[in-house]
Design a protein around this motif. Sequence first.
Motif, PDB file in Angstrom:
ATOM      1  N   TYR A  41      55.132  43.352  45.154  1.00  0.00           N
ATOM      2  CA  TYR A  41      53.810  43.847  44.776  1.00  0.00           C
ATOM      3  C   TYR A  41      53.000  44.254  46.007  1.00  0.00           C
ATOM      4  CZ  TYR A  41      49.029  43.562  42.844  1.00  0.00           C
ATOM      5  OH  TYR A  41      47.744  43.829  42.472  1.00  0.00           O
ATOM      6  N   SER A  60      47.741  47.426  41.500  1.00  0.00           N
ATOM      7  CA  SER A  60      47.302  46.592  40.385  1.00  0.00           C
ATOM      8  C   SER A  60      47.368  47.339  39.050  1.00  0.00           C
ATOM      9  CB  SER A  60      45.895  46.051  40.633  1.00  0.00           C
ATOM     10  OG  SER A  60      44.980  47.107  40.771  1.00  0.00           O
ATOM     11  N   HIS A 102      50.873  47.296  37.991  1.00  0.00           N
ATOM     12  CA  HIS A 102      51.259  45.929  37.642  1.00  0.00           C
ATOM     13  C   HIS A 102      51.035  45.664  36.153  1.00  0.00           C
ATOM     14  CE1 HIS A 102      52.509  41.955  38.884  1.00  0.00           C
ATOM     15  NE2 HIS A 102      51.553  41.424  38.130  1.00  0.00           N
ATOM     16  N   LEU A 103      49.918  46.189  35.633  1.00  0.00           N
ATOM     17  CA  LEU A 103      49.631  46.017  34.202  1.00  0.00           C
ATOM     18  C   LEU A 103      50.683  46.711  33.354  1.00  0.00           C
ATOM     19  CD1 LEU A 103      45.775  46.536  33.949  1.00  0.00           C
ATOM     20  CD2 LEU A 103      47.082  44.423  34.144  1.00  0.00           C
ATOM     21  N   MET A 117      49.380  33.758  31.769  1.00  0.00           N
ATOM     22  CA  MET A 117      48.575  34.271  32.872  1.00  0.00           C
ATOM     23  C   MET A 117      49.157  33.902  34.247  1.00  0.00           C
ATOM     24  SD  MET A 117      44.539  33.884  33.579  1.00  0.00           S
ATOM     25  CE  MET A 117      43.849  34.188  35.192  1.00  0.00           C
ATOM     26  N   ILE A 140      52.045  36.078  35.134  1.00  0.00           N
ATOM     27  CA  ILE A 140      51.661  37.449  35.497  1.00  0.00           C
ATOM     28  C   ILE A 140      51.187  37.481  36.954  1.00  0.00           C
ATOM     29  CG2 ILE A 140      50.079  39.361  35.015  1.00  0.00           C
ATOM     30  CD1 ILE A 140      50.042  38.458  32.079  1.00  0.00           C
ATOM     31  N   LEU A 141      50.451  36.454  37.342  1.00  0.00           N
ATOM     32  CA  LEU A 141      49.959  36.384  38.725  1.00  0.00           C
ATOM     33  C   LEU A 141      51.107  36.148  39.704  1.00  0.00           C
ATOM     34  CD1 LEU A 141      46.778  34.140  38.269  1.00  0.00           C
ATOM     35  CD2 LEU A 141      46.895  36.624  38.398  1.00  0.00           C
ATOM     36  N   SER A 181      42.177  40.800  44.377  1.00  0.00           N
ATOM     37  CA  SER A 181      42.143  41.340  43.018  1.00  0.00           C
ATOM     38  C   SER A 181      42.198  40.202  42.007  1.00  0.00           C
ATOM     39  CB  SER A 181      43.356  42.253  42.835  1.00  0.00           C
ATOM     40  OG  SER A 181      43.671  42.391  41.474  1.00  0.00           O
ATOM     41  N   VAL A 182      41.665  40.455  40.814  1.00  0.00           N
ATOM     42  CA  VAL A 182      41.753  39.431  39.764  1.00  0.00           C
ATOM     43  C   VAL A 182      43.206  39.202  39.349  1.00  0.00           C
ATOM     44  CG1 VAL A 182      39.432  39.816  38.871  1.00  0.00           C
ATOM     45  CG2 VAL A 182      41.353  41.058  37.849  1.00  0.00           C
ATOM     46  N   ILE A 183      44.082  40.119  39.779  1.00  0.00           N
ATOM     47  CA  ILE A 183      45.519  39.924  39.541  1.00  0.00           C
ATOM     48  C   ILE A 183      46.133  39.226  40.749  1.00  0.00           C
ATOM     49  CG2 ILE A 183      47.698  41.256  39.425  1.00  0.00           C
ATOM     50  CD1 ILE A 183      46.822  42.718  37.278  1.00  0.00           C
ATOM     51  N   SER A 184      45.497  38.229  41.281  1.00  0.00           N
ATOM     52  CA  SER A 184      46.131  37.510  42.385  1.00  0.00           C
ATOM     53  C   SER A 184      45.826  36.024  42.242  1.00  0.00           C
ATOM     54  CB  SER A 184      45.618  38.008  43.734  1.00  0.00           C
ATOM     55  OG  SER A 184      44.289  37.577  43.923  1.00  0.00           O
ATOM     56  N   ARG A 185      46.769  35.246  42.679  1.00  0.00           N
ATOM     57  CA  ARG A 185      46.602  33.797  42.619  1.00  0.00           C
ATOM     58  C   ARG A 185      45.426  33.363  43.496  1.00  0.00           C
ATOM     59  NH1 ARG A 185      49.262  30.048  40.425  1.00  0.00           N
ATOM     60  NH2 ARG A 185      50.686  31.577  39.576  1.00  0.00           N
ATOM     61  N   TRP A 231      42.049  33.357  41.741  1.00  0.00           N
ATOM     62  CA  TRP A 231      41.800  32.277  40.776  1.00  0.00           C
ATOM     63  C   TRP A 231      41.711  30.917  41.450  1.00  0.00           C
ATOM     64  CZ3 TRP A 231      39.645  33.653  36.511  1.00  0.00           C
ATOM     65  CH2 TRP A 231      39.850  34.969  36.048  1.00  0.00           C
ATOM     66  N   HIS A 273      38.711  49.024  34.970  1.00  0.00           N
ATOM     67  CA  HIS A 273      40.037  48.560  35.379  1.00  0.00           C
ATOM     68  C   HIS A 273      40.089  47.034  35.514  1.00  0.00           C
ATOM     69  CE1 HIS A 273      43.958  48.565  37.100  1.00  0.00           C
ATOM     70  NE2 HIS A 273      43.571  48.276  38.327  1.00  0.00           N
ATOM     71  N   GLU A 333      40.387  45.670  32.064  1.00  0.00           N
ATOM     72  CA  GLU A 333      41.725  45.873  31.501  1.00  0.00           C
ATOM     73  C   GLU A 333      42.693  44.832  32.073  1.00  0.00           C
ATOM     74  OE1 GLU A 333      42.246  49.967  32.532  1.00  0.00           O
ATOM     75  OE2 GLU A 333      40.676  50.542  31.108  1.00  0.00           O
ATOM     76  N   MET A 334      42.550  44.565  33.378  1.00  0.00           N
ATOM     77  CA  MET A 334      43.421  43.565  34.000  1.00  0.00           C
ATOM     78  C   MET A 334      43.152  42.176  33.412  1.00  0.00           C
ATOM     79  SD  MET A 334      43.828  44.627  38.014  1.00  0.00           S
ATOM     80  CE  MET A 334      42.135  44.826  38.486  1.00  0.00           C
ATOM     81  N   LYS A 381      44.628  41.897  29.976  1.00  0.00           N
ATOM     82  CA  LYS A 381      46.085  41.795  30.054  1.00  0.00           C
ATOM     83  C   LYS A 381      46.500  40.399  30.514  1.00  0.00           C
ATOM     84  CE  LYS A 381      49.955  43.172  29.384  1.00  0.00           C
ATOM     85  NZ  LYS A 381      50.345  43.498  28.017  1.00  0.00           N
ATOM     86  N   LEU A 382      45.675  39.808  31.377  1.00  0.00           N
ATOM     87  CA  LEU A 382      45.965  38.456  31.874  1.00  0.00           C
ATOM     88  C   LEU A 382      45.698  37.393  30.812  1.00  0.00           C
ATOM     89  CD1 LEU A 382      44.371  38.434  35.452  1.00  0.00           C
ATOM     90  CD2 LEU A 382      46.777  38.132  34.921  1.00  0.00           C
ATOM     91  N   ARG A 383      45.071  37.832  29.706  1.00  0.00           N
ATOM     92  CA  ARG A 383      44.624  36.887  28.677  1.00  0.00           C
ATOM     93  C   ARG A 383      43.821  35.763  29.342  1.00  0.00           C
ATOM     94  NH1 ARG A 383      49.271  39.165  26.651  1.00  0.00           N
ATOM     95  NH2 ARG A 383      50.662  38.029  28.005  1.00  0.00           N
ATOM     96  N   PHE A 384      42.855  36.198  30.144  1.00  0.00           N
ATOM     97  CA  PHE A 384      42.110  35.260  30.987  1.00  0.00           C
ATOM     98  C   PHE A 384      41.242  34.317  30.169  1.00  0.00           C
ATOM     99  CE2 PHE A 384      38.338  37.355  30.031  1.00  0.00           C
ATOM    100  CZ  PHE A 384      37.281  36.975  30.827  1.00  0.00           C
ATOM    101  N   ARG A 422      42.168  30.621  29.916  1.00  0.00           N
ATOM    102  CA  ARG A 422      42.027  29.634  30.987  1.00  0.00           C
ATOM    103  C   ARG A 422      40.598  29.075  30.998  1.00  0.00           C
ATOM    104  NH1 ARG A 422      40.484  29.999  35.866  1.00  0.00           N
ATOM    105  NH2 ARG A 422      42.449  29.493  36.878  1.00  0.00           N
TER     106      ARG A 422
END
Lengths: 78, 470
Positions: free
Chosen positions: A27, A35, A38-39, A55, A58-59, B204-208, B211, B227, B230-231, B234-237, B240
Amino acid sequence: MSSTSIYEVFAKALALPLSEVSDVLAYNTISQWDSTAHLGLVAEIEETYQILLEMDDILELSSVAKAKEILLRYDVTV
Amino acid sequence: MATANRGNFYEHLDRFGDQFAVLLSDGSIVSYSQLHNCVQEFRRRLPATRVLGCLLCRNNLAVLVAYLACLQSGLPVILLPDGMYGQLLQKLLEVYRPSFLIKADGTVELYDRLVQNSDDNFSCGAMHAELAIMLSTSGSTGSPKQVMLSYRNLQSNAGAIVEYLGLDASEKAITTLPFHYSYGLSVVNSHLSVGATLILNNDSVISRAFWQLFDATRPTSMAGVPHTYEMLQKLRFHQRDLGSLRYMTQAGGKLSADVLTWFAKVLGQKQIRFFVMYGQTEATARMAYLGPGDVAAHADSIGRPIPGGSFELHDPDGKLLTEPGERGELIYRGANVMLGYARSRQDLLALNPPEYLATGDLAYADNDGRFYVCGRKDRTIKVFGHRIDLDEFQGWLQTQGWPVICAGETDRVVIAVIQKEQNADVQVLLKHLADRLPFSMKAVSVILLPEEPKTDNGKIAYGELLRLVA
C-alpha cells in the motif's frame, strides 16, 4: 470458496498487469494503490470471495502477503 | 460572537494559559502558554519588515507555530503542501519570488530579494496591508492562481464556525485534512479561537496509525471530504468505539445521497451530531451549513448561510431572483469573501476586493430559506475532492503542446488527443499526468480522435467525450 487467485484480484482492482503483482507489493508504494484504490480493492476482495472484512483487517491489508494471511482467517483459499 | 472582544484568534495565545492547545502522536502535550512561547521564539527568526513568504505545510507543531508567527508578525504567506512536486514549487517561487520559505520542519530559508529585485517596483511596504495568506484552489496543475485572504477573512470565518458548531474550550479535533487546504485550516483557526485542542495527525483514516491516535487522544470531532466518508463507510467504522465523538462535519464537495443518508442514520443512533457544510476557498472556507436536524430530511440541500453571511441568486443578466424555486447563480456576501485572486506578484499590490462572491454554482432556494445547488455555470468538477476547472486543465495541457480537449464529471476526466495522424504518444501523456496530478489516474481516460466532436451549432461537444468512454 473460490479459486480466483489473489494476484488476479489485485491486478484487476489496481489496474496493474498481473506480472507486476507479487507478495511484496505494498500500500502507498505505487501510485495505483492509494487510499481510493484501497477501497476498490477491499470491495473486489469481498465480492470475489463473498466475505465481509472487519475494520481491523481492512487497515491491516497493507501488502499482498498480508492479504493472503488475512484471507486465511476467513477460510478463503487463495 | 464568542470571540468578538478577544481580538484575533492568532494573537495572545497565552490567554488560554495551561489549556491544551496541541496533542501529538508521540504523546506530548503543548499548552497554550507553551504554544505562545514557541510562536514568540519563532518570530525572531522571521524578517523584520513586511515581506512575502512561503510555508510548506504538514499537520505538525512546527508548521502551526510558523503559521501563527507569520500571522502575528504581519508576514503574508503562501501555504503549500510539503512535498509539492519540485517543478511546481519552483514555478510558484519564480512567479511570486517570496523573501523567505519555511520548510515543514520549521527551518527558515531567507532569500535576499531586495537586491535581486530592485528592478521591479515591488517593495515590502507596497503589499496590501490586509493580505494574510494565499491558498490554491486546485493545487493540481501548477497554475500560479492563488486565493488571497485577509486577517479579517480568517477571523470572521473562524468566529462564524465557532458559533454554528457551538465550539468551546472542551473540544478536541483530530486533523484529517491538510493544513494548506481551506477546510483543514478552518478547523485549526476555529479551535484556536476558543482555546480548544488540536490533535495533529497526518495519517489517512485508512491507517492503523490514525486509529491508534484516535483511541489514545479521544477526539470530540472529525472533519471529512466525501472521500473520507466513503472510506469510513467502507471501514464500517460505526462498529468500533467512537464514544468520544460529539459531532462530525462534511464539506469539500457533494456527498452522494446514499452515503449521506447512511451517515445521518448511524451517527444519529450514536447521538453524534452531523453537519454538512458548503463553502469555497474564495470564502475562506465556509458559506453555509446544514445542521443535524436538517441533514436527514433535506439531504440534497446545502442548508442556510453561516452567521454573518447571506446568499442571493442572480439570473445571467445579474438580475436578483427572489421567488423560491427560481434557479440562478449563487451569490454570497460576508466578511469572509476573499480579497481576490493573484496570478502574479503585481496582483499583491493593488487589490480590488470583490463586493460579493459569485460562486459559479447554480442554485435555488426553498420556502424555508434553505438553498440547493443544482449545477455549475462553468466546467468545474471535483475529482476525488480536487477541484478541476476543465477549461483551465485543458489549457494547461495545450500550452505544453498537447493537442487535447478535456471533459469530465465527478471523479472522472476524459482527455481526447485530437490528431489526424494519430501518432501522439499516449504513454508519454499518461506518464506526464501520473507524475503531476494530485488524484489517482484511475479517474483519467485518454482517447485518440481525428477531430473535435461538434454540436449542431458548432460548439465542442464535450458530453460526447464522456459517452465515448462509458
